[in-house]
Design a protein around this motif. Sequence first.
Motif, PDB file in Angstrom:
ATOM      1  N   ALA A   2     101.961  13.570  -6.903  1.00 16.11           N
ATOM      2  CA  ALA A   2     102.829  12.982  -7.927  1.00 16.11           C
ATOM      3  C   ALA A   2     103.755  14.028  -8.542  1.00 16.11           C
ATOM      4  N   LYS A   3     103.245  15.218  -8.744  1.00 15.27           N
ATOM      5  CA  LYS A   3     104.059  16.286  -9.324  1.00 15.27           C
ATOM      6  C   LYS A   3     105.115  16.764  -8.332  1.00 15.27           C
ATOM      7  N   VAL A   4     104.753  16.801  -7.045  1.00 17.48           N
ATOM      8  CA  VAL A   4     105.733  17.178  -6.024  1.00 17.48           C
ATOM      9  C   VAL A   4     106.854  16.145  -5.976  1.00 17.48           C
ATOM     10  N   ASN A   5     106.490  14.863  -5.967  1.00 19.70           N
ATOM     11  CA  ASN A   5     107.497  13.797  -5.925  1.00 19.70           C
ATOM     12  C   ASN A   5     108.383  13.795  -7.167  1.00 19.70           C
ATOM     13  N   ALA A   6     107.821  14.265  -8.286  1.00 15.69           N
ATOM     14  CA  ALA A   6     108.603  14.325  -9.531  1.00 15.69           C
ATOM     15  C   ALA A   6     109.492  15.567  -9.586  1.00 15.69           C
TER      16      ALA A   6
END
Length: 403
Positions: A331-335
């Motif tokens: 999720a942090k990578v996608n954000a």
Amino acid sequence: MLNKVPEVTIWFWIIKILCTTVGESFADWINMNLGVGLVNTALIFTGALAAVLAWQLSAARYIPFVYWLTVVVVSVTGTLYTDILTDSQGVPLALSSTAFAGVLAVVFGVWYVRERTLSVHSITTRPRELFYWLAVLVTFALGTATGDWTLELTGWTAGVSVLLPLGLIVAIIVGWRLGANAVLSFWLAYILTRPLGANLGDWFGSPGGDGGLGLGTALTSVIFLVAILATVVYLTLSRSDVIAAQDPTGSPRALNRATARERGMLAYYAVVAVAAAALLVWAHQQPHATPTGEEDTPAPVTSQITPQEATSPFPAAEIAKFRTITADTLAKVNAGDQRAATSRVKDLETAWDDDQSTLEPKSEKAWNFLDGQIDQVLKALRAPHPDKAGEVNALNTLLTSLG
């Protein structure tokens, strides 16, 4: 004011190493088990450092409990600052080691120019006390960087890695006994106790497959914390480490003789440094498991096992924990928050390593399968120039395997 630091006795070095070890283990436990994350853990301990340092500075004399509590918190905070540079910012350990060495040299230089002494027997003014704690903080950061850099260069196991800082400390003791400058010898040994204590903590806490004793970070922290408390109680009652007064100034003639001997011993320390560097170069050239090699070796196993076979031997709660961390990282990578993703994936690495001693015996084949995929995730997120598509692919692959 009275001297605010303890006398340098054998108890000083014992408790210093204990504080370093429990600081390292306790920070890892909070970062991993509570899911706080590296940056948030650093913020928490920075606040704690401000509080305990204010307590120490406000004390009218040396109080063992307050002083050593400050050392523990400083050790954790200095370690976390280095870990943030390495894990979150991707700063090479060689660069951070050099930078911290330069910062420490500046601190010592300004301290000496202002106060004309770096001796711990002269911490009797507020400026000297502030310089002392700033130097201590930087030594912990430097010790962390150089210790981790050594492991990166050599690939040594936790048990073997204890021997180098221990051997260097012994060499410094020999040099001091032969007439080397006492202040220089003290600070060299002080820096080296950081990698020694951290390596001891890793040795106690690391799984047996990694050359450790497999006690885990929580039990290791408890063991060393009890030892610290017992030592502090003894010192509080015995007052055997209280500096009663400053050392008297010697005569000019005695100082001249000491200076000549000290200068001669600088050559000895230079030889020790060259020998240590040669050992590291030799160890680096020997075949050993590098991060890349570890990530590549499990690949053949991947095609021989299904995701169901990889997770079924292990407790569902443990698999759920790994999946939660992996999903958070994705999720942090996608954000687009690379820093937070790198920090969060450290939790995955720590949790997986801590559980190795219990999971691997259940199914070595399944453990190797997941271990290979976790290594691919770590490699993707810690690349010098991370590729988002590669990160997402590695994380999704791992999530599929975790079910």
